[in-house]
Design an enzyme around this catalytic site. Structure first.
Site, short mmCIF file in Angstrom:
data_model
loop_
_atom_site.label_atom_id
_atom_site.label_comp_id
_atom_site.label_asym_id
_atom_site.label_seq_id
_atom_site.Cartn_x
_atom_site.Cartn_y
_atom_site.Cartn_z
N LYS A 1 -4.38 -8.99 -15.42
CA LYS A 1 -3.51 -7.87 -15.83
C LYS A 1 -4.31 -6.57 -15.95
O LYS A 1 -5.37 -6.54 -16.59
CB LYS A 1 -2.81 -8.21 -17.16
CG LYS A 1 -1.79 -7.17 -17.58
CD LYS A 1 -0.81 -7.73 -18.60
CE LYS A 1 0.19 -6.67 -19.07
NZ LYS A 1 1.00 -6.11 -17.97
N GLY B 1 9.60 -2.47 -12.32
CA GLY B 1 9.07 -3.43 -13.29
C GLY B 1 7.61 -3.21 -13.60
O GLY B 1 7.06 -3.82 -14.51
N ASP C 1 0.85 -1.20 0.00
CA ASP C 1 0.00 0.00 0.00
C ASP C 1 0.88 1.25 0.00
O ASP C 1 2.05 1.17 -0.41
CB ASP C 1 -1.01 -0.01 1.15
CG ASP C 1 -0.32 -0.15 2.50
OD1 ASP C 1 0.87 0.17 2.59
OD2 ASP C 1 -0.99 -0.57 3.46
N HIS D 1 -1.87 -12.30 -22.11
CA HIS D 1 -1.57 -12.33 -20.67
C HIS D 1 -2.78 -12.84 -19.89
O HIS D 1 -3.90 -12.84 -20.40
CB HIS D 1 -1.19 -10.94 -20.14
CG HIS D 1 0.21 -10.54 -20.48
ND1 HIS D 1 0.52 -9.91 -21.68
CD2 HIS D 1 1.39 -10.67 -19.81
CE1 HIS D 1 1.84 -9.69 -21.71
NE2 HIS D 1 2.38 -10.14 -20.60
N GLY E 1 3.44 -3.67 -21.43
CA GLY E 1 4.63 -2.82 -21.57
C GLY E 1 5.59 -3.41 -22.59
O GLY E 1 6.22 -2.67 -23.37
N THR E 2 5.70 -4.74 -22.61
CA THR E 2 6.62 -5.40 -23.55
C THR E 2 6.16 -5.16 -25.00
O THR E 2 6.99 -4.88 -25.88
CB THR E 2 6.65 -6.92 -23.26
OG1 THR E 2 6.95 -7.09 -21.88
CG2 THR E 2 7.68 -7.63 -24.11
#
Ligand SMILES: NC(=O)C1=CN([C@@H]2O[C@H](COP(=O)(O)OP(=O)(O)OC[C@H]3O[C@@H](n4cnc5c(N)ncnc54)[C@H](OP(=O)(O)O)[C@@H]3O)[C@@H](O)[C@H]2O)C=CC1
Ligand SMILES: O=C(O)C1=N[C@H](C(=O)O)C[C@H](O)C1
Length: 234
Positions: free
Chosen positions: A135, A71, A32, A131, A141-142
């Site tokens: 998600k 990430g 959080d 995915h 992002g890739t």
């Protein structure tokens, strides 16, 4: 190395296991608002949280002089803000849309293929990403990194989700049960199709790459990418 995990979901838990296997210690696990926590025990932070939290988490780390591996995807419109704060605070930041070594090799392949295909205008390029259904962001992002690489190495002007214009790359997103992450780049002509594809079999590759990046950034200052990390491994 003492690691603060910002985000303790699917990726945070996989990173914890791999980091401990490699002899590191997890000193903080946050799910959080970062403001309530003491970051002073950590050598490095690894953020795999949610798109709306990523920028604030990075800024807080930079203001505490804590190198941060980012990430989380879906926040990149704010990337330049993060870079600015990192540089102002003389801290360290490394963002990657995908930390897996395999995907980073795939990025090299994608770039080479885009250059190779450039003269052959009869081929139409497209990207598909698949995915898991939890998600939050789309396209992945890739997939955005792959599209940006193709734009930089072709006469195409950009990318769009699904319905692209003539000079854009269409990016298709599918959500299927537990799929960890599959990316396909295809070039289709009337007579044939050329495809390159990366399939993650689990989250281990992403997590291992993030821990390797954290080991690499620990005593550095600056803004880095996975290319910097991988050039040191070759
Ligand atoms: N770059 C790469 O290689 C990869 C990137 N990713 C990206 O990483 C991110 C996380 O993925 P994943 O672990 O699967 O997602 P999860 O939903 O499993 O985990 C996200 C975690 O973040 C927590 N969280 C919510 N708000 C905050 C906050 N303010 N600060 C810190 N943590 C918070 C959530 O807590 P709660 O559940 O309580 O809300 C949850 O534990 C995604 O953006 C994904 O796209 C994923 C894999 C590889
Ligand atoms: O959310 C995920 O799971 C993943 N997200 C990253 C992305 O958006 O590209 C990387 C990986 O494919 C898994």
């Amino acid at each position: 190395m003492k690691i603060a995990l910002l985000g303790y979901g699917k990726m945070g838990k996989t990173i914890e296991r791999i980091a401990i296997d490699r002899g590191h210690e997890i000193v903080l696990k946050i799910s959080d608002n970062i403001a309530a926590y003491d970051l002073s025990l950590a050598d490095v932070a690894i953020d795999f949280s949610i798109p709306t939290a990523a920028l604030n988490n990075i800024i807080t780390c930079c203001k505490n002089g804590l190198p941060v591996i980012s990430g989380t995807t879906g926040w990149l419109k704010d990337y330049e803000k993060a870079v600015k704060v990192c540089e102002q605070e003389d801290s360290a930041l490394l963002y990657a849309s995908n930390f897996s070594i395999g995907v980073n090799l795939f990025f090299d392949l994608n770039q080479k293929l885009a250059k190779l295909m450039q003269p052959f205008k009869e081929y139409a390029v497209a990207i598909e990403e698949i995915h898991h259904t939890q998600k939050l962001d789309a396209p992945s992002g890739t997939a955005i990194s792959l599209a940006d690489q193709i734009v930089a190495n072709s006469s195409l002007t950009g990318w769009k989700a699904e319905q692209a214009e003539k000079n854009e790359i269409p990016v298709y997103s599918k959500r299927i049960d537990e799929v960890p992450g599959t990316h396909t780049v295809s070039y289709a002509s009337r007579v044939d199709t050329i495809e390159i594809k990366h399939t993650a079999h689990s989250r281990e590759g992403f997590a291992l790459g993030a821990v390797i990046a954290a080991e690499w950034i620990k005593d550095k200052k600056g803004v880095f990418t996975m290319k910097d990390v991988l050039s040191g491994l070759k």
